[in-house]
Design an enzyme around this catalytic site. Structure first.
Site, PDB file in Angstrom:
ATOM      1  N   HIS A 232       0.833  -1.220   0.000  1.00 15.75           N
ATOM      2  CA  HIS A 232       0.000   0.000   0.000  1.00 15.75           C
ATOM      3  C   HIS A 232       0.859   1.259   0.000  1.00 15.75           C
ATOM      4  CE1 HIS A 232      -3.006  -2.996   1.398  1.00 15.75           C
ATOM      5  NE2 HIS A 232      -3.792  -2.276   0.620  1.00 15.75           N
ATOM      6  N   ASN A 233       1.653   1.388  -1.056  1.00 14.95           N
ATOM      7  CA  ASN A 233       2.601   2.507  -1.139  1.00 14.95           C
ATOM      8  C   ASN A 233       2.214   3.455  -2.276  1.00 14.95           C
ATOM      9  OD1 ASN A 233       3.398   1.139  -3.522  1.00 14.95           O
ATOM     10  ND2 ASN A 233       4.709  -0.191  -2.277  1.00 14.95           N
ATOM     11  N   PHE A 234       3.092   4.428  -2.537  1.00 12.88           N
ATOM     12  CA  PHE A 234       2.771   5.451  -3.537  1.00 12.88           C
ATOM     13  C   PHE A 234       2.568   4.844  -4.937  1.00 12.88           C
ATOM     14  CE2 PHE A 234       4.330   9.057  -6.325  1.00 12.88           C
ATOM     15  CZ  PHE A 234       3.178   9.823  -6.184  1.00 12.88           C
ATOM     16  N   HIS A 236       1.266   1.920  -5.558  1.00 11.41           N
ATOM     17  CA  HIS A 236      -0.092   1.358  -5.596  1.00 11.41           C
ATOM     18  C   HIS A 236      -1.090   2.494  -5.844  1.00 11.41           C
ATOM     19  CE1 HIS A 236      -3.780  -0.743  -4.551  1.00 11.41           C
ATOM     20  NE2 HIS A 236      -4.009   0.102  -3.569  1.00 11.41           N
ATOM     21  N   HIS A 272      -6.857   7.307  -1.913  1.00 13.35           N
ATOM     22  CA  HIS A 272      -7.641   6.245  -1.280  1.00 13.35           C
ATOM     23  C   HIS A 272      -6.907   5.390  -0.241  1.00 13.35           C
ATOM     24  CE1 HIS A 272      -5.701   3.222  -3.720  1.00 13.35           C
ATOM     25  NE2 HIS A 272      -6.314   2.312  -2.986  1.00 13.35           N
ATOM     26  N   ASP A 273      -5.563   5.376  -0.233  1.00 14.55           N
ATOM     27  CA  ASP A 273      -4.844   4.566   0.774  1.00 14.55           C
ATOM     28  C   ASP A 273      -3.825   5.415   1.537  1.00 14.55           C
ATOM     29  OD1 ASP A 273      -5.894   1.983   0.923  1.00 14.55           O
ATOM     30  OD2 ASP A 273      -4.836   1.312  -0.869  1.00 14.55           O
ATOM     31  N   ASP A 382      -9.176  -0.300  -7.645  1.00 14.05           N
ATOM     32  CA  ASP A 382      -8.405  -0.656  -6.453  1.00 14.05           C
ATOM     33  C   ASP A 382      -7.869  -2.088  -6.504  1.00 14.05           C
ATOM     34  OD1 ASP A 382      -7.301  -0.335  -3.962  1.00 14.05           O
ATOM     35  OD2 ASP A 382      -9.151  -0.730  -2.859  1.00 14.05           O
ATOM     36  N   GLN A 433      -4.859 -16.458  -5.187  1.00 13.46           N
ATOM     37  CA  GLN A 433      -5.462 -15.799  -6.350  1.00 13.46           C
ATOM     38  C   GLN A 433      -6.682 -16.507  -6.939  1.00 13.46           C
ATOM     39  OE1 GLN A 433      -4.327 -13.212  -5.405  1.00 13.46           O
ATOM     40  NE2 GLN A 433      -4.079 -12.194  -7.360  1.00 13.46           N
TER      41      GLN A 433
HETATM   42  P1  5GP Z   1      -6.984  -1.733  -0.481  1.00  7.09           P
HETATM   43  O1  5GP Z   1      -6.463  -2.227   0.823  1.00  7.09           O
HETATM   44  O2  5GP Z   1      -5.926  -1.721  -1.537  1.00  7.09           O
HETATM   45  O3  5GP Z   1      -7.717  -0.443  -0.448  1.00  7.09           O
HETATM   46  O4  5GP Z   1      -8.128  -2.790  -0.873  1.00  7.09           O
HETATM   47  C1  5GP Z   1      -7.935  -3.870  -1.607  1.00  7.09           C
HETATM   48  C2  5GP Z   1      -7.830  -5.122  -0.773  1.00  7.09           C
HETATM   49  O5  5GP Z   1      -8.247  -6.185  -1.589  1.00  7.09           O
HETATM   50  C3  5GP Z   1      -6.383  -5.459  -0.375  1.00  7.09           C
HETATM   51  O6  5GP Z   1      -6.009  -4.975   0.865  1.00  7.09           O
HETATM   52  C4  5GP Z   1      -6.395  -6.965  -0.400  1.00  7.09           C
HETATM   53  O7  5GP Z   1      -6.889  -7.493   0.811  1.00  7.09           O
HETATM   54  C5  5GP Z   1      -7.412  -7.296  -1.457  1.00  7.09           C
HETATM   55  N1  5GP Z   1      -6.769  -7.546  -2.746  1.00  7.09           N
HETATM   56  C6  5GP Z   1      -6.488  -6.656  -3.733  1.00  7.09           C
HETATM   57  N2  5GP Z   1      -5.899  -7.248  -4.769  1.00  7.09           N
HETATM   58  C7  5GP Z   1      -5.790  -8.566  -4.436  1.00  7.09           C
HETATM   59  C8  5GP Z   1      -5.262  -9.705  -5.098  1.00  7.09           C
HETATM   60  O8  5GP Z   1      -4.768  -9.644  -6.229  1.00  7.09           O
HETATM   61  N3  5GP Z   1      -5.334 -10.889  -4.442  1.00  7.09           N
HETATM   62  C9  5GP Z   1      -5.881 -11.015  -3.207  1.00  7.09           C
HETATM   63  N4  5GP Z   1      -5.908 -12.218  -2.655  1.00  7.09           N
HETATM   64  N5  5GP Z   1      -6.391  -9.963  -2.551  1.00  7.09           N
HETATM   65  C10 5GP Z   1      -6.345  -8.759  -3.156  1.00  7.09           C
HETATM   66 MN    MN Z   2      -5.913   0.316  -2.439  1.00  6.03          MN
END
Ligand code: 5GP
Ligand code: MN
Length: 515
Positions: A232-234, A236, A272-273, A382, A433
């Site tokens: 969750h960095n820049f 992303h 958003h993060d 996202d 996945q």
């Molecule tokens: P974010 O935290 O980025 O706002 O929300 C997205 C969340 O969805 C992530 O924290 C993570 O838990 C989940 N997520 C996003 N992409 C993936 C992915 O490719 N695989 C899995 N297993 N979870 C994901």
């Molecule tokens: Mn995010």
């Protein structure tokens, strides 16, 4: 035997380190330092030790540690110091480029002093320009090295080319080709420029009277408030924003929604993060962190991201909305809060079901419908890594798992409940996945593509390919496990994880943080 040397040094205030074998050719060692300094082939490199003494850049360089790092300085090659410049100046009896520089300075001064440029200046500029044209186009003056062969279709080598220093070196070209084929990571400053371009490209600067300096200051503050954590960095933040930007164009959203709503969506993606600490809501709640206490366990992270965004915007120098009316600002604030809070995955099913229920009668004139759509679009952006080319998506999964594992390690250490989908002893790349793609990504992406069918090729096709890829990887892992344990190959191969079990696991990921 050759040993590996690690040399720590700082260039332009940046800490860098070089690694090379002790029997590395001297030229290669120099090239490493030249690359680190981003210096051109004519620039001079100077390396100083901690005492401030200049030392030779060679394979014999003494290894050091970060505390005793060397300092690298670049002395830029001046056009007057390169051989062509001085040869030309000597041949002409004066230096043309110096003369042009003087003329420019004079022009600037005159323009500042008296708004108009006097005709004598025009005449002088014309004369210098026509002189340069003559040098560049008259063949019998080619010995000066400025002649340019402009005639198309002729293979006659121009005398211009006998100056080897003007041609690109083989090494220079190889380096560019290497960068081109194996694109290096974008640097954060370059990413900031790309984000800036999105605002310019969507015409927000003129439509909302955003000053460029304010946008730059805002983007800098955003950059500053993303942490150095694996996922969750820049970068992303950039990926999500870039996907949002792509979707805006692909769905022709500018012709379907108000500009102010699109500005809200892009800015929400950027914010958003913000200040994500690398531990998810479940951790915040279980560990009773400051954030969970402040927001009463209700989407603590998302509330925090949004709050940081508006704190940044509080300062006028950063406030890209400062020239909007109070009403407009209110609308953006309401929209951004809605969008950022919608990224809490605990609300995934709620938001997707809301969208499904309005889909049959979706109306771009209905504010409620548009609100749900904006939430869906930011959600898609996202979690869109798997829609990217495999060689981009897979490293992002590694980063996500690294962050997950860090959290579960901490949970184990602190005696907190461990999220199973984050446990390094239970999760593999494919197992993380396949279920996520089947039960989260595809249903969400398909719903959006029902409204915008042309999205199918962009976001659904690549995700289906990713599912095949991870299913195969999962089968291979399962096979390996069976071979290792010596069990007979059961009919489990081909469907190693039952759908039900997979679905259950994903539901845990989605619902565990529900307050
Ligand atoms: P974010 O935290 O980025 O706002 O929300 C997205 C969340 O969805 C992530 O924290 C993570 O838990 C989940 N997520 C996003 N992409 C993936 C992915 O490719 N695989 C899995 N297993 N979870 C994901
Ligand atoms: Mn995010």
């Amino acid at each position: 035997m050759a040993t590996t040397k690690i040399i720590y040094f700082v260039v332009d205030g940046r800490p860098e380190q070089a690694e090379f074998p002790s029997d590395c050719p001297a030229q290669d060692v120099k090239e490493v330092f030249r690359a680190a300094a981003e210096a051109g082939p004519y620039d001079i490199l100077k390396l100083y030790n901690t005492k401030g003494n200049m030392i030779n850049i060679s394979p014999k360089l003494e290894s050091n540690i970060r505390q005793t790092q060397y300092k690298l300085e670049v002395v830029a090659a001046d056009c007057k110091t390169n051989s062509l410049g001085s040869e030309l100046a000597a041949a002409l009896g004066f230096d043309l480029s110096a003369m042009e520089k003087r003329l420019q300075a004079l022009e600037k001064k005159i323009l500042v002093d008296s708004a108009d440029m006097p005709s004598v200046m025009y005449e002088m500029r014309n004369r210098v320009e026509s002189f340069r044209d003559k040098l560049e186009s008259v063949e019998h003056l080619s010995w000066l090295g400025l002649f340019k062969e402009l005639t198309e279709g002729t293979n006659k080598p121009s005398p211009f080319y006998h100056k080897r220093s003007l041609r690109k070196t083989k090494e220079e070209c190889q380096q560019v080709m290497e960068n081109y084929l194996h694109m290096r990571q974008w640097e954060d400053a370059e990413i900031m420029v790309l984000l800036q371009l999105m605002y310019i490209d969507l015409d927000f600067m003129s439509k909302f009277n955003i000053e460029i300096e304010v946008l730059q200051q805002f983007l800098f503050e955003v950059y500053r408030h993303y942490n150095n954590i694996p996922f969750h960095n820049f970068k992303h933040c950039f990926c999500v924003t870039q996907m949002m930007y792509g979707l805006i164009w692909l769905t022709d959203l500018q012709n379907k929604m108000d500009d102010i709503d699109i500005l809200t969506m892009l800015t929400s993606a950027i914010c958003h993060d913000l200040d994500h600490p690398g531990y998810n809501n479940a951790y915040q709640i279980n560990a009773r962190t400051e954030l969970a206490l402040r927001y009463n366990d209700i989407s603590p992270l998302e509330n925090h991201h949004c709050s940081v965004a508006f704190k940044i915007l509080e300062k006028s120098d950063n406030n890209i909305f400062r020239n909007l009316t109070t009403e407009q600002f209110k609308r953006i604030r309401e929209g951004m809060i809605k969008c950022v809070l919608a990224t809490d995955m605990a609300r995934h099913n709620e938001i997707l079901n809301q969208f499904r229920s309005i889909m049959p009668v979706f109306d771009f004139n209905n504010k409620k419908h548009k609100d749900v759509l904006t939430m869906i679009i930011i959600k898609v952006s996202d979690i869109s890594n798997e829609a990217r080319p495999m060689d981009v998506a897979e490293p992002w999964l590694d980063c996500l798992l690294q962050e997950f594992f860090n959290q579960s390690d901490m949970e184990k250490l602190e005696g907190l409940p461990v999220s199973p989908f984050m446990d390094r002893d239970k999760v593999t790349k494919p197992s993380s996945q396949t279920g996520f793609i089947r039960f989260v990504l595809l249903p969400l992406f398909i719903e959006l593509a029902n409204l915008f069918p042309n999205l199918e090729q962009h976001i659904i096709d690549p995700v289906r390919k990713a599912l095949d890829y991870y299913t195969e990887m999962e089968n291979a892992l399962e096979m390996e496990k069976l071979n290792r344990t010596g069990s007979s190959q059961s009919d489990k191969i081909g469907k190693p994880v039952e759908n039900q079990e997979e679905s259950k696991r994903v539901q845990i990921q989605l619902s565990q943080t529900k307050p």
